[in-house]
Design an enzyme around this catalytic site. Structure first.
Site, PDB file in Angstrom:
ATOM      1  N   GLY A 138       0.959  -1.245  -0.017  1.00  0.00           N
ATOM      2  CA  GLY A 138       0.038  -0.093  -0.156  1.00  0.00           C
ATOM      3  C   GLY A 138       0.670   1.311   0.010  1.00  0.00           C
ATOM      4  O   GLY A 138       0.180   2.431   0.377  1.00  0.00           O
ATOM      5  N   HIS A 151      -0.091   1.066 -13.383  1.00  0.00           N
ATOM      6  CA  HIS A 151       0.618   0.042 -13.524  1.00  0.00           C
ATOM      7  C   HIS A 151       2.110   0.461 -14.016  1.00  0.00           C
ATOM      8  O   HIS A 151       2.410   1.449 -14.417  1.00  0.00           O
ATOM      9  CB  HIS A 151      -0.009  -0.303 -14.956  1.00  0.00           C
ATOM     10  CG  HIS A 151       0.509  -1.572 -15.539  1.00  0.00           C
ATOM     11  ND1 HIS A 151       0.188  -2.695 -15.043  1.00  0.00           N
ATOM     12  CD2 HIS A 151       1.535  -1.970 -16.568  1.00  0.00           C
ATOM     13  CE1 HIS A 151       0.840  -3.839 -15.839  1.00  0.00           C
ATOM     14  NE2 HIS A 151       1.886  -3.216 -16.672  1.00  0.00           N
ATOM     15  N   MET A 200      -4.208  -6.356  -6.800  1.00  0.00           N
ATOM     16  CA  MET A 200      -4.010  -7.407  -8.050  1.00  0.00           C
ATOM     17  C   MET A 200      -5.121  -8.447  -8.219  1.00  0.00           C
ATOM     18  O   MET A 200      -5.050  -9.841  -8.044  1.00  0.00           O
ATOM     19  CB  MET A 200      -2.616  -8.438  -7.478  1.00  0.00           C
ATOM     20  CG  MET A 200      -1.679  -7.236  -6.975  1.00  0.00           C
ATOM     21  SD  MET A 200      -1.154  -6.411  -8.436  1.00  0.00           S
ATOM     22  CE  MET A 200       0.208  -7.267  -9.123  1.00  0.00           C
ATOM     23  N   ARG A 201      -6.205  -7.728  -8.764  1.00  0.00           N
ATOM     24  CA  ARG A 201      -7.515  -8.641  -9.100  1.00  0.00           C
ATOM     25  C   ARG A 201      -7.871  -8.208 -10.572  1.00  0.00           C
ATOM     26  O   ARG A 201      -7.792  -7.031 -10.990  1.00  0.00           O
ATOM     27  CB  ARG A 201      -8.659  -8.329  -8.298  1.00  0.00           C
ATOM     28  CG  ARG A 201      -8.415  -8.714  -6.669  1.00  0.00           C
ATOM     29  CD  ARG A 201      -8.603 -10.170  -6.429  1.00  0.00           C
ATOM     30  NE  ARG A 201     -10.130 -10.844  -7.161  1.00  0.00           N
ATOM     31  CZ  ARG A 201     -10.329 -11.762  -7.000  1.00  0.00           C
ATOM     32  NH1 ARG A 201      -9.367 -12.902  -7.201  1.00  0.00           N
ATOM     33  NH2 ARG A 201     -11.710 -12.144  -7.655  1.00  0.00           N
ATOM     34  N   THR A 205     -10.536   0.353 -18.166  1.00  0.00           N
ATOM     35  CA  THR A 205     -11.716  -0.091 -18.806  1.00  0.00           C
ATOM     36  C   THR A 205     -11.949  -1.675 -18.828  1.00  0.00           C
ATOM     37  O   THR A 205     -10.843  -2.376 -17.869  1.00  0.00           O
ATOM     38  CB  THR A 205     -11.439   0.210 -20.233  1.00  0.00           C
ATOM     39  OG1 THR A 205     -10.184  -0.842 -20.747  1.00  0.00           O
ATOM     40  CG2 THR A 205     -11.092   1.647 -20.699  1.00  0.00           C
ATOM     41  N   ARG A 209     -15.683 -14.963  -9.332  1.00  0.00           N
ATOM     42  CA  ARG A 209     -15.440 -13.588  -9.331  1.00  0.00           C
ATOM     43  C   ARG A 209     -16.460 -12.778  -9.519  1.00  0.00           C
ATOM     44  O   ARG A 209     -16.292 -11.274  -8.936  1.00  0.00           O
ATOM     45  CB  ARG A 209     -14.404 -13.496 -10.837  1.00  0.00           C
ATOM     46  CG  ARG A 209     -13.453 -12.144 -10.818  1.00  0.00           C
ATOM     47  CD  ARG A 209     -12.919 -12.449 -12.326  1.00  0.00           C
ATOM     48  NE  ARG A 209     -11.933 -13.161 -12.163  1.00  0.00           N
ATOM     49  CZ  ARG A 209     -10.586 -13.227 -11.702  1.00  0.00           C
ATOM     50  NH1 ARG A 209     -10.453 -11.763 -11.220  1.00  0.00           N
ATOM     51  NH2 ARG A 209      -9.595 -13.818 -11.530  1.00  0.00           N
TER      52      ARG A 209
END
Ligand code: GAR
Length: 197
Positions: free
Chosen positions: A16, A117, A98-99, A149, A73
């Site tokens: 974090g 990213h 991280m999903r 997106t 999910r």
């Protein structure tokens, strides 16, 4: 984005440090006074995420939703969406979350969902970005803040930072150099959104 009470919700999975950089920027750069904005909550898919404890110490609401406890999910994302919505956010910030997100989730937060990213997008989407940049013989690496997106690591680029790749770099040394720049560009990107720019 206009009006008062702009809530920021930050999603993390690990240390974090980007979240902490945004929390610090909110304080030092007076986001509450200037934009009516505050970090309302930090939410993680990992109960043990280091960043959760830090956020809690700062007096920020935290929540952990362990994705392994959900049957799919879609079901996890629906629960996460519900948790985020409680804070009525103007901006939802993915900071090392991280999903892979379902299209329904992305659509729900369309135009207020951003990610960082650790590469110069559109190069090196996905994982192991630093090692791949080194292996390809790139001279430069970096980080990108972008709108989210439903296509992984795509979406309008809001900020980028470039760092050199130095002879002898490992994925770890390069990641540290990139991360220091992430802490500069991510708060800047959030501030620009709050300012409506
Ligand atoms: C950061 O380097 C971020 O760019 C990366 O994870 C790290 C999280 O660090 N994100 C991704 O790889 C997303 N695909 P942090 O938890 O210390 O902010």
């Amino acid at each position: 984005m206009s009006g008062v009470n702009k809530n920021i919700v930050i999603l993390i999975s690990g240390s974090g440090s980007n979240m902490a950089a945004i929390v610090e920027a909110a304080r030092v750069r007076h986001w509450q006074a200037r934009f009516g904005a505050r970090v309302a909550a930090v939410i993680s898919n990992k109960v043990a995420a280091q960043g959760l404890a830090w956020a809690s110490e700062q007096g920020i609401a935290t929540a952990a939703l362990d994705h392994t406890q959900f049957e799919s999910r879609e079901v996890f994302d629906a629960a996460l969406m519900h948790e985020i919505d409680r804070h009525e956010p103007s901006v939802v910030v993915l900071a090392g979350f991280m999903r892979i997100l379902t299209p329904g989730f992305v659509q729900h937060f369309e135009d207020r969902l951003i990610n960082i990213h650790p590469s110069l997008l559109p190069a090196f989407t996905g994982l192991k970005t630093h090692q791949r940049a080194i292996d390809m013989g790139c001279r430069f690496a970096g980080a990108t803040v972008h709108r989210v997106t439903s296509e992984l690591d795509h979406g309008e680029i809001l900020e980028q930072a470039v760092v050199p790749i130095i002879r002898g770099d490992t994925a770890q040394t390069l990641a540290a150099r990139v991360l220091a720049q992430e802490h500069v560009i991510y708060p800047r990107a959030v501030e620009k959104l709050l300012a409506g720019g």
